[in-house]
Design a protein around this motif. Sequence first.
Motif, PDB file in Angstrom:
ATOM      1  N   MET A  72       0.839  -1.166   0.000  1.00 13.34           N
ATOM      2  CA  MET A  72       0.000   0.000   0.000  1.00 13.34           C
ATOM      3  C   MET A  72       0.894   1.241   0.000  1.00 13.34           C
ATOM      4  O   MET A  72       1.756   1.380   0.850  1.00 13.34           O
ATOM      5  CB  MET A  72      -0.906  -0.034   1.246  1.00 13.34           C
ATOM      6  CG  MET A  72      -1.858   1.123   1.307  1.00 13.34           C
ATOM      7  SD  MET A  72      -2.937   1.177   2.771  1.00 13.34           S
ATOM      8  CE  MET A  72      -3.639  -0.426   2.846  1.00 13.34           C
ATOM      9  N   ASP A  73       0.670   2.114  -0.955  1.00  8.69           N
ATOM     10  CA  ASP A  73       1.493   3.308  -1.017  1.00  8.69           C
ATOM     11  C   ASP A  73       0.986   4.374  -0.033  1.00  8.69           C
ATOM     12  O   ASP A  73      -0.047   4.201   0.622  1.00  8.69           O
ATOM     13  CB  ASP A  73       1.572   3.841  -2.448  1.00  8.69           C
ATOM     14  CG  ASP A  73       0.249   4.396  -2.958  1.00  8.69           C
ATOM     15  OD1 ASP A  73      -0.759   4.304  -2.244  1.00  8.69           O
ATOM     16  OD2 ASP A  73       0.233   4.923  -4.081  1.00  8.69           O
ATOM     17  N   TYR A  74       1.733   5.452   0.037  1.00  8.02           N
ATOM     18  CA  TYR A  74       1.440   6.497   1.008  1.00  8.02           C
ATOM     19  C   TYR A  74       0.059   7.116   0.779  1.00  8.02           C
ATOM     20  O   TYR A  74      -0.692   7.352   1.740  1.00  8.02           O
ATOM     21  CB  TYR A  74       2.529   7.572   0.958  1.00  8.02           C
ATOM     22  CG  TYR A  74       2.248   8.735   1.870  1.00  8.02           C
ATOM     23  CD1 TYR A  74       2.397   8.600   3.254  1.00  8.02           C
ATOM     24  CD2 TYR A  74       1.816   9.946   1.358  1.00  8.02           C
ATOM     25  CE1 TYR A  74       2.112   9.650   4.098  1.00  8.02           C
ATOM     26  CE2 TYR A  74       1.536  11.007   2.197  1.00  8.02           C
ATOM     27  CZ  TYR A  74       1.685  10.854   3.559  1.00  8.02           C
ATOM     28  OH  TYR A  74       1.403  11.904   4.386  1.00  8.02           O
ATOM     29  N   GLN A  75      -0.311   7.369  -0.481  1.00  6.09           N
ATOM     30  CA  GLN A  75      -1.600   7.997  -0.791  1.00  6.09           C
ATOM     31  C   GLN A  75      -2.762   7.090  -0.378  1.00  6.09           C
ATOM     32  O   GLN A  75      -3.734   7.560   0.208  1.00  6.09           O
ATOM     33  CB  GLN A  75      -1.690   8.327  -2.294  1.00  6.09           C
ATOM     34  CG  GLN A  75      -2.996   8.998  -2.692  1.00  6.09           C
ATOM     35  CD  GLN A  75      -3.190  10.345  -2.035  1.00  6.09           C
ATOM     36  OE1 GLN A  75      -2.233  11.074  -1.785  1.00  6.09           O
ATOM     37  NE2 GLN A  75      -4.432  10.682  -1.725  1.00  6.09           N
ATOM     38  N   GLU A  76      -2.662   5.797  -0.654  1.00  6.71           N
ATOM     39  CA  GLU A  76      -3.720   4.861  -0.267  1.00  6.71           C
ATOM     40  C   GLU A  76      -3.870   4.820   1.250  1.00  6.71           C
ATOM     41  O   GLU A  76      -4.990   4.796   1.767  1.00  6.71           O
ATOM     42  CB  GLU A  76      -3.413   3.454  -0.781  1.00  6.71           C
ATOM     43  CG  GLU A  76      -3.575   3.291  -2.275  1.00  6.71           C
ATOM     44  CD  GLU A  76      -3.197   1.884  -2.724  1.00  6.71           C
ATOM     45  OE1 GLU A  76      -3.526   0.921  -2.025  1.00  6.71           O
ATOM     46  OE2 GLU A  76      -2.562   1.773  -3.790  1.00  6.71           O
ATOM     47  N   GLN A  77      -2.752   4.801   1.937  1.00  2.82           N
ATOM     48  CA  GLN A  77      -2.785   4.767   3.396  1.00  2.82           C
ATOM     49  C   GLN A  77      -3.422   6.052   3.944  1.00  2.82           C
ATOM     50  O   GLN A  77      -4.223   6.006   4.875  1.00  2.82           O
ATOM     51  CB  GLN A  77      -1.372   4.589   3.950  1.00  2.82           C
ATOM     52  CG  GLN A  77      -1.331   4.372   5.440  1.00  2.82           C
ATOM     53  CD  GLN A  77       0.080   4.081   5.927  1.00  2.82           C
ATOM     54  OE1 GLN A  77       1.042   4.188   5.175  1.00  2.82           O
ATOM     55  NE2 GLN A  77       0.195   3.718   7.187  1.00  2.82           N
ATOM     56  N   ARG A  78      -3.078   7.164   3.358  1.00  5.02           N
ATOM     57  CA  ARG A  78      -3.648   8.442   3.779  1.00  5.02           C
ATOM     58  C   ARG A  78      -5.155   8.488   3.519  1.00  5.02           C
ATOM     59  O   ARG A  78      -5.931   8.957   4.354  1.00  5.02           O
ATOM     60  CB  ARG A  78      -2.944   9.593   3.063  1.00  5.02           C
ATOM     61  CG  ARG A  78      -3.111  10.915   3.794  1.00  5.02           C
ATOM     62  CD  ARG A  78      -2.292  12.007   3.204  1.00  5.02           C
ATOM     63  NE  ARG A  78      -3.190  12.713   2.296  1.00  5.02           N
ATOM     64  CZ  ARG A  78      -2.847  13.219   1.126  1.00  5.02           C
ATOM     65  NH1 ARG A  78      -1.627  13.123   0.704  1.00  5.02           N
ATOM     66  NH2 ARG A  78      -3.722  13.832   0.381  1.00  5.02           N
TER      67      ARG A  78
END
Length: 178
Positions: A1-7
């Motif tokens: 999971m990349d940073y944008q998805e996590q955010r």
Amino acid sequence: MDYQEQRDRTEAFNFLLDGDHELIIYGVLKRLHVMKGNPLYDDMVQEGRLAFVNKYIQGINAEKKPDPFLAYIYQGVYWALINYMNKQRVADGHIYETTGEDDPLAEISDANQSVEKMDGVALIETLSGLCTMNELKYLKCAYYLGMNVTEIALYSGVSRVTVHKWRKGLIQKVGKLQ
């Protein structure tokens, strides 16, 4: 999971827990007649939370934000929980009791006095060799899920007229069971 998805997920969970947004999930459960005594209740609350988050993310990532946004999320949770219920029924072969008092088979059962004495499972077993798959889909959605014609049409991806044709064919076949 990349940073944008996590955010996005963090933002969605915060939105869910903010104010009374979690009431959407309980409203869907009430609409589906799933009460606390149901063995699937706790699992469905969790599934509803996940569906809420996923629909929220879909909504914020859409080019045009759905309006009204909470109604968009409600529908997403509703269909996700219907799908979950269907999967559970198939997985364990059990029909869970609901608190709904309306019997969607009443109109069909009135077509024949002998059919009135059958329970829903016996009726479906009797009709399974006579009906088309779509007529059986109508019967299962109406009886097991308590769906109305509009909900069955949306669920099946067909028009209400088509669902009415399925019901009419089913009623005619029940009438021939004399």
